[in-house]
Design a protein around this motif. Structure first.
Motif, PDB file in Angstrom:
ATOM      1  N   ILE A   1       5.203   9.683   4.965  1.00 11.92           N
ATOM      2  CA  ILE A   1       6.621   9.350   5.123  1.00 11.92           C
ATOM      3  C   ILE A   1       7.392  10.633   5.389  1.00 11.92           C
ATOM      4  O   ILE A   1       7.062  11.693   4.876  1.00 11.92           O
ATOM      5  N   GLY A   2       8.417  10.485   6.224  1.00 12.28           N
ATOM      6  CA  GLY A   2       9.238  11.627   6.585  1.00 12.28           C
ATOM      7  C   GLY A   2       8.629  12.366   7.767  1.00 12.28           C
ATOM      8  O   GLY A   2       7.559  12.012   8.272  1.00 12.28           O
ATOM      9  N   TRP A   3       9.355  13.380   8.228  1.00 15.55           N
ATOM     10  CA  TRP A   3       8.872  14.173   9.364  1.00 15.55           C
ATOM     11  C   TRP A   3       9.327  15.608   9.200  1.00 15.55           C
ATOM     12  O   TRP A   3      10.512  15.885   9.100  1.00 15.55           O
TER      13      TRP A   3
ATOM     14  N   PHE B   1       7.779   6.309   8.860  1.00 18.75           N
ATOM     15  CA  PHE B   1       6.657   5.923   8.014  1.00 18.75           C
ATOM     16  C   PHE B   1       5.480   5.810   8.974  1.00 18.75           C
ATOM     17  O   PHE B   1       5.525   5.026   9.917  1.00 18.75           O
ATOM     18  N   ILE B   2       4.474   6.654   8.794  1.00 21.45           N
ATOM     19  CA  ILE B   2       3.386   6.762   9.761  1.00 21.45           C
ATOM     20  C   ILE B   2       2.086   6.266   9.140  1.00 21.45           C
ATOM     21  O   ILE B   2       1.711   6.668   8.040  1.00 21.45           O
ATOM     22  N   GLU B   3       1.426   5.387   9.900  1.00 20.67           N
ATOM     23  CA  GLU B   3       0.100   4.894   9.533  1.00 20.67           C
ATOM     24  C   GLU B   3      -0.889   5.510  10.518  1.00 20.67           C
ATOM     25  O   GLU B   3      -0.842   5.224  11.714  1.00 20.67           O
ATOM     26  N   ALA B   4      -1.739   6.387  10.020  1.00 19.05           N
ATOM     27  CA  ALA B   4      -2.738   7.054  10.852  1.00 19.05           C
ATOM     28  C   ALA B   4      -4.107   6.759  10.260  1.00 19.05           C
ATOM     29  O   ALA B   4      -4.525   7.397   9.298  1.00 19.05           O
TER      30      ALA B   4
ATOM     31  N   ARG C   1       0.835  -1.212   0.000  1.00 18.14           N
ATOM     32  CA  ARG C   1       0.000   0.000   0.000  1.00 18.14           C
ATOM     33  C   ARG C   1       0.867   1.258   0.000  1.00 18.14           C
ATOM     34  O   ARG C   1       0.604   2.221  -0.732  1.00 18.14           O
ATOM     35  N   ALA C   2       1.917   1.242   0.806  1.00 21.40           N
ATOM     36  CA  ALA C   2       2.822   2.391   0.878  1.00 21.40           C
ATOM     37  C   ALA C   2       3.560   2.580  -0.441  1.00 21.40           C
ATOM     38  O   ALA C   2       3.714   3.710  -0.917  1.00 21.40           O
TER      39      ALA C   2
END
Length: 106
Positions: free
Chosen positions: A92-94, A83-86, A39-40
């Motif tokens: 991705i990234g910050w 890598f953030i799943e919310a 998915r990413a």
């Protein structure tokens, strides 16, 4: 909410500090599910690979030639972090922009 990254990564630590309710998943220890990686990759493409990382620089040509999903399964530290799943959204990234987007979902 889950933050996928490395527990010793500065960007991942910053994200975890800003999102204390999020679970930090160390990709070296736990990994990322095939479904979530697919998915990413569908959303971010090759931007999911951190080609500036030490891990990437230490890879040989054979590993670098692997398809992105196979490379990420074999060497999860080459994934751009965090890598953030919310919920159903992925990031991705910050940076400040991503932090604001993620905070808006809370």
């Amino acid at each position: 909410m889950r933050i996928y990254g490395l527990k010793n990564c500065d960007s991942c630590r910053k994200a975890k500090k800003a999102l204390p309710e999020a679970e930090l998943v160390d990709v070296r220890e736990v990994g990322v599910s095939d479904e979530l990686l697919a998915r990413a990759h569908a959303q971010f493409g090759d931007a999911l690979l951190n080609t500036r990382s030490t891990t990437w620089r230490n890879l040989d040509d054979v590993d670098r030639a692997l398809p992105p999903l196979a490379l990420l399964k074999a060497h999860p530290a080459v994934m751009k972090r965090p890598f953030i799943e919310a919920g159903d959204q992925l990031f991705i990234g910050w940076n400040k922009g991503i932090e604001q987007e993620v905070q808006a979902l809370l």
